[in-house]
Write an enzyme that holds these catalytic residues in place. Sequence first.
Site, PDB file in Angstrom:
ATOM      1  N   ASP A  95       0.843  -1.193   0.000  1.00 35.35           N
ATOM      2  CA  ASP A  95       0.000   0.000   0.000  1.00 35.35           C
ATOM      3  C   ASP A  95       0.884   1.251   0.000  1.00 35.35           C
ATOM      4  O   ASP A  95       1.754   1.381  -0.850  1.00 35.35           O
ATOM      5  CB  ASP A  95      -0.961  -0.070   1.202  1.00 35.35           C
ATOM      6  CG  ASP A  95      -2.005   1.026   1.214  1.00 35.35           C
ATOM      7  OD1 ASP A  95      -2.944   0.962   0.389  1.00 35.35           O
ATOM      8  OD2 ASP A  95      -1.889   1.938   2.047  1.00 35.35           O
ATOM      9  N   HIS A 258      -7.219  -6.680   0.154  1.00 40.22           N
ATOM     10  CA  HIS A 258      -6.119  -5.714   0.131  1.00 40.22           C
ATOM     11  C   HIS A 258      -5.000  -6.043   1.110  1.00 40.22           C
ATOM     12  O   HIS A 258      -3.833  -5.780   0.835  1.00 40.22           O
ATOM     13  CB  HIS A 258      -6.685  -4.327   0.441  1.00 40.22           C
ATOM     14  CG  HIS A 258      -5.663  -3.242   0.497  1.00 40.22           C
ATOM     15  ND1 HIS A 258      -4.872  -2.912  -0.582  1.00 40.22           N
ATOM     16  CD2 HIS A 258      -5.301  -2.407   1.512  1.00 40.22           C
ATOM     17  CE1 HIS A 258      -4.068  -1.907  -0.249  1.00 40.22           C
ATOM     18  NE2 HIS A 258      -4.310  -1.596   1.014  1.00 40.22           N
TER      19      HIS A 258
END
Length: 277
Positions: A95, A258
Amino acid sequence: MESRMATVNGIRTHYRLAGDGPPVVLLHGWPQTSYCWHKVFGELAEHHTVIAPDLRGYGLTDKPRTGFDKRTMAADVSALVRHLGFPRVSVVGHDRGGRVAHRWALDRPDEVAKLAVLDIIPTREMWRRIDARTARGYWHWLFHLQPDLPELLAGPNIAAYLGYFFERWTYQRQGLDAADEYVRAFSAPGALRTGFDDYRASFPDDDEHDEADAGRKLTMPVLAMWGEAGLLGTLPALDIWRDYAEDVTGAGITECGHFLAEEQPAVVAARLLEFLR
């Protein structure tokens, strides 16, 4: 995992350290801290010296008013590993940490032996690919760019705001057992602001640096992984990274959203160990 502090690049940085062998640095994303690696830390530390810092503004690291462009954040981590005596390391970034890692590899390629990027494509490419579909998934980028408003709306109930992302960005929801840890971290004075400042630096600061490096490819080996159940699973991630690096391998992870290292830690650890050999 040892918990340590070091003053580097003008800020006090918290980091976790374990293991012995070739060094690998793990960089977390938003809304997390270095704790996000707790399920893969031990396995990696059996073969490597593992260093997992809290990035500038996150966790127990200082929360200054400036320096959230990825060039400065990469310089923070570079200074930390040199402080620890490592001139060259492999880097894994998830991320926002993946964006710091990408900038580190561009600015200081002699320091980055190998680069693994988890659930991202380059920031420049994200801006270029914004359309109705991606905007629905990445609306928070534009919201977090706004001055003051995110703090105003999220501040009264941090747990609910972060919980929205923990629920919607996961496939293996039971795997994200650290939500309370992240809520506690982002409830510290200044933490909510600095997390948003990380995004605010995306434009124009990071954008200017990325445009200046347009067309320049990374030369070290790059591993790209992403959750197939997330938005990145709908993009040609490997093809995109091959426009930014000369040597790219990787694949999506099935039944994963994610938060790769927490949802599918065994798969992530195995692929990282194979790549880092």
